[in-house]
Design a protein around this motif. Sequence first.
Motif, mmCIF file in Angstrom:
data_model
loop_
_atom_site.group_PDB
_atom_site.id
_atom_site.type_symbol
_atom_site.label_atom_id
_atom_site.label_comp_id
_atom_site.label_asym_id
_atom_site.label_seq_id
_atom_site.Cartn_x
_atom_site.Cartn_y
_atom_site.Cartn_z
ATOM 1 N N THR A 25 56.850 37.112 38.867
ATOM 2 C CA THR A 25 55.662 37.229 38.549
ATOM 3 C C THR A 25 54.714 36.252 38.453
ATOM 4 O OG1 THR A 25 56.504 38.968 36.829
ATOM 5 C CG2 THR A 25 54.164 38.156 36.663
ATOM 6 N N ASN A 26 53.615 36.310 38.890
ATOM 7 C CA ASN A 26 52.400 35.225 39.027
ATOM 8 C C ASN A 26 52.281 34.579 37.456
ATOM 9 O OD1 ASN A 26 49.389 34.371 38.666
ATOM 10 N ND2 ASN A 26 49.522 34.871 40.538
ATOM 11 N N THR A 71 44.623 24.543 39.977
ATOM 12 C CA THR A 71 44.884 25.820 39.536
ATOM 13 C C THR A 71 46.554 26.204 39.732
ATOM 14 O OG1 THR A 71 44.247 26.855 41.389
ATOM 15 C CG2 THR A 71 42.634 26.311 39.618
ATOM 16 N N ALA A 72 46.896 27.375 39.071
ATOM 17 C CA ALA A 72 48.457 27.918 39.228
ATOM 18 C C ALA A 72 48.106 29.243 39.887
ATOM 19 C CB ALA A 72 49.149 27.733 38.028
ATOM 20 N N ASP A 73 47.094 29.581 40.432
ATOM 21 C CA ASP A 73 46.941 30.915 41.174
ATOM 22 C C ASP A 73 48.203 31.278 41.983
ATOM 23 O OD1 ASP A 73 44.619 30.703 39.991
ATOM 24 O OD2 ASP A 73 43.512 30.556 41.742
ATOM 25 N N ASP A 74 48.895 30.808 42.634
ATOM 26 C CA ASP A 74 49.858 30.918 43.470
ATOM 27 C C ASP A 74 51.395 30.539 42.926
ATOM 28 O OD1 ASP A 74 48.265 32.160 45.443
ATOM 29 O OD2 ASP A 74 47.597 30.265 46.113
ATOM 30 N N SER A 229 47.117 46.359 30.642
ATOM 31 C CA SER A 229 45.601 46.897 30.665
ATOM 32 C C SER A 229 44.944 46.053 32.002
ATOM 33 C CB SER A 229 45.095 46.170 29.692
ATOM 34 O OG SER A 229 45.135 44.774 29.367
ATOM 35 N N TYR A 230 45.958 45.418 32.754
ATOM 36 C CA TYR A 230 45.373 44.919 34.158
ATOM 37 C C TYR A 230 46.712 44.945 35.288
ATOM 38 C CZ TYR A 230 47.769 41.486 31.390
ATOM 39 O OH TYR A 230 48.620 40.777 30.565
ATOM 40 N N VAL A 231 46.080 44.938 36.787
ATOM 41 C CA VAL A 231 47.068 45.071 37.455
ATOM 42 C C VAL A 231 47.816 43.480 37.767
ATOM 43 C CG1 VAL A 231 47.541 45.093 39.999
ATOM 44 C CG2 VAL A 231 45.944 46.493 38.843
ATOM 45 N N VAL A 232 49.226 43.488 37.846
ATOM 46 C CA VAL A 232 50.123 42.334 37.679
ATOM 47 C C VAL A 232 50.665 41.851 39.082
ATOM 48 C CG1 VAL A 232 52.120 41.220 36.891
ATOM 49 C CG2 VAL A 232 50.809 42.880 35.296
ATOM 50 N N PRO A 233 50.105 40.748 39.753
ATOM 51 C CA PRO A 233 50.703 40.344 40.948
ATOM 52 C C PRO A 233 52.089 40.068 40.807
ATOM 53 C CG PRO A 233 48.629 39.216 40.533
ATOM 54 C CD PRO A 233 49.083 39.826 39.035
#
Length: 289
Positions: A25-26, A71-74, A229-233
Amino acid sequence: MSCLYHYTSQIGLLGILSTKSIWCTNALFLNDPTEFKHAIQHGKQMANRLFEDDYDERFGWLLRHELELTTADDLYVSSFSERPDLLSQWRGYCAGGNGYCLGFDRQALEDYCAANGMRLEKCLYNHDDQLGAVAEIIAAALREFPAMPMSRAEFEGFESKEKVDVMVKYWAHLEEAGAHQAKSIISTACEMLIELAPRFKHEGFHEEAEWRIITNEPTRQILYRPGPSYVVPYISLDILEHNKHALCEVIVGPNPNQDRAQKAAEIVLRAAGYDASIVRSSCVPFNYW
């Protein structure tokens, strides 16, 4: 055989067996999204202290500046525990008699990570250990950073005006001939801090003895699943495709129909090509239904 354990639900078990994969998971969408920020914050504080030191001022400033942009976006992680059949994990991840604890061979996980450019790392819970890990990365970067043209002792012996003259020439060097080396070292240090970040956990969770598969900027396809409550990458790690026998144990969590639950798990595992002997029931006398 040394195992690491992954707690999951009925849906999780069936998904893992059918896809031969587990989710990674992201990091921004973990249960505690602030976890990964601690290493970056420690790095900023250490950079601030270096910035206050004339001799290391430029290194401190460049490091702090780069960390502000980091950032830790990836960054993606998948969690395991050293502890099988753990009450807190049944409560946290497998509520309502709906849980399984899957034991994976640690060496098989390490082999998979090595073959796919990932890392299997143990989480750090002790605050001093966390600070030490951050300090080690920063100290190594400072040793490789383009050095001042004189020792600290020589620099400290100068008057203020002489110090300023030296610093101006040194900064000019860092912006010209030494720019590439300086930028590369700072960037590498920040990348290492990002990859260290998901290993930090609050001391209150030390009972979990967690390990994580960690990958930064994965090359495989990013997938998405519905969250609370949100989409999880997430990305899919085809661990069982790589080595079917990486899965070496299945513990059926506390259940109102324990015998049936174990028998059902045995049938499911046999259908997936495993020996039913790897299935057993939890020993935890926990009733929450």
